[in-house]
Design an enzyme around this catalytic site. Structure first.
Site, PDB file in Angstrom:
ATOM      1  N   LYS A  36     -27.489  -5.298  74.021  1.00 48.21           N
ATOM      2  CA  LYS A  36     -26.511  -5.984  74.942  1.00 48.21           C
ATOM      3  C   LYS A  36     -25.760  -4.894  75.747  1.00 48.21           C
ATOM      4  O   LYS A  36     -25.480  -3.877  75.054  1.00 48.21           O
ATOM      5  CB  LYS A  36     -25.141  -6.620  74.370  1.00 48.21           C
ATOM      6  N   ASP A  63     -24.062  -8.028  79.929  1.00 50.90           N
ATOM      7  CA  ASP A  63     -22.976  -8.695  79.598  1.00 50.90           C
ATOM      8  C   ASP A  63     -21.983  -8.044  80.751  1.00 50.90           C
ATOM      9  O   ASP A  63     -20.813  -7.178  80.318  1.00 50.90           O
ATOM     10  CB  ASP A  63     -22.262  -8.349  78.341  1.00 50.90           C
ATOM     11  N   LYS A  65     -19.941 -10.280  82.863  1.00 49.40           N
ATOM     12  CA  LYS A  65     -18.818 -11.601  82.986  1.00 49.40           C
ATOM     13  C   LYS A  65     -18.577 -11.609  84.259  1.00 49.40           C
ATOM     14  O   LYS A  65     -17.574 -11.534  84.747  1.00 49.40           O
ATOM     15  CB  LYS A  65     -17.774 -11.179  82.105  1.00 49.40           C
ATOM     16  N   ASP A  68     -16.031 -14.166  90.613  1.00 50.76           N
ATOM     17  CA  ASP A  68     -15.750 -13.848  92.042  1.00 50.76           C
ATOM     18  C   ASP A  68     -16.214 -15.228  93.054  1.00 50.76           C
ATOM     19  O   ASP A  68     -16.266 -16.256  92.265  1.00 50.76           O
ATOM     20  CB  ASP A  68     -16.737 -12.820  92.402  1.00 50.76           C
ATOM     21  N   THR A 122     -11.928 -14.368  73.708  1.00 51.20           N
ATOM     22  CA  THR A 122     -11.303 -14.631  72.177  1.00 51.20           C
ATOM     23  C   THR A 122     -10.128 -13.668  72.199  1.00 51.20           C
ATOM     24  O   THR A 122      -9.252 -13.932  71.124  1.00 51.20           O
ATOM     25  CB  THR A 122     -12.207 -14.317  71.070  1.00 51.20           C
ATOM     26  N   ARG A 213     -21.092  -3.039  65.380  1.00 55.98           N
ATOM     27  CA  ARG A 213     -20.942  -1.958  64.561  1.00 55.98           C
ATOM     28  C   ARG A 213     -21.702  -2.078  63.087  1.00 55.98           C
ATOM     29  O   ARG A 213     -22.013  -1.301  62.404  1.00 55.98           O
ATOM     30  CB  ARG A 213     -19.515  -1.635  64.325  1.00 55.98           C
TER      31      ARG A 213
END
Ligand code: C5P
Length: 234
Positions: A36, A63, A65, A68, A122, A213
């Protein structure tokens, strides 16, 4: 499961420097994971970095997002498709016309990337969503926006592990559910709060697991990846 998903694990390359992302990619195997690339890394490394990672055989979730006006998002999705990425995403809050425009743009492409929507970030709680004018609880909005995303031709949504089971019931088997917030029991939580183990996320109905991670900060990333694969296979 009848879906042919390929490697379920998407490794988040959350690096400020393209060099660090490439160092991590050199430790990973394209047959075993996707990568990603998010806003920070893409803003620094650009299409060239995506190309370099693709040349190494990796499939890329871009990614960014997009959110517009429809015409602009359609163009951005076409540009992502030209980059040869495997997955791209937009904000469902951009609305039906925007998502349909994105869908139509990608329908013109021979091998379109999966087109995924983000419902409610989130990071936003009840108070945050009320402040921007949304009523109800975050989960209510997630359900509504996921339904709108599906109606608008999205291939799936990004969702938290807490939302997976509910969305799987609502949206059926073919809708792709992409879940971050994954922590194997042996890894540190870091700043993630509502977390789920890889096996539980898949059990609940997740298709793809975005993991950063626990793999990228491991001394031996491939060993960490293998441990997660083992957990999923059991
Ligand atoms: O390192 P970690 O596993 O926490 O990384 C998770 C990745 O998923 C990060 O790139 C993070 O930005 C992303 N993400 C998330 N929660 C969301 C959406 C995306 O953690 N709701």
């Amino acid at each position: 499961m009848s879906k042919n998903l390929g490697p379920r694990i998407i490794i988040a390359l959350d690096y400020a420097e393209p060099r660090l992302a490439l160092d991590m990619a050199a430790k990973l195997e394209p047959a075993r994971c996707r990568l990603k690339v998010g806003k920070e890394l893409f803003t620094r490394g650009g299409p060239q970095l995506v190309q370099t990672l693709r040349n190494k055989g990796f499939e890329i979730f871009l990614d960014l997002k997009f959110h517009d006006i429809p015409n602009t998002v359609a163009g951005a999705c076409s540009a992502a498709a030209d980059l040869g990425v495997w997955m791209v995403n937009v904000h469902a809050m951009g609305g039906r016309c925007m998502m349909v425009a994105a869908r139509e743009a990608l329908d013109k492409v021979a091998q379109p990337p999966l087109l995924i929507a983000v419902t409610i970030l989130t990071s936003m709680g009840e108070r945050d969503i009320h402040e921007v004018g949304l009523a109800g609880m975050p989960a209510d909005n997630v359900v509504r926006l996921a339904a709108l995303a599906q109606e608008s031709g999205m291939d799936g949504v990004v969702c938290s592990p807490q939302e997976v089971a509910m969305l799987r019931r609502q949206a059926g088997e073919s809708f792709r559910l992409v879940t971050p917030g994954i922590r194997p029991i042996w890894s540190a939580k870091g700043d993630q709060t509502r977390i789920t183990t890889p096996a539980d996320a898949v059990r609940l109905g997740s298709d793809y697991l975005v993991i950063g991670r626990p793999i990228t900060a491991a001394e031996e990333p491939m060993v960490a990846l293998e441990a997660i694969e083992r957990e999923l296979a059991e």
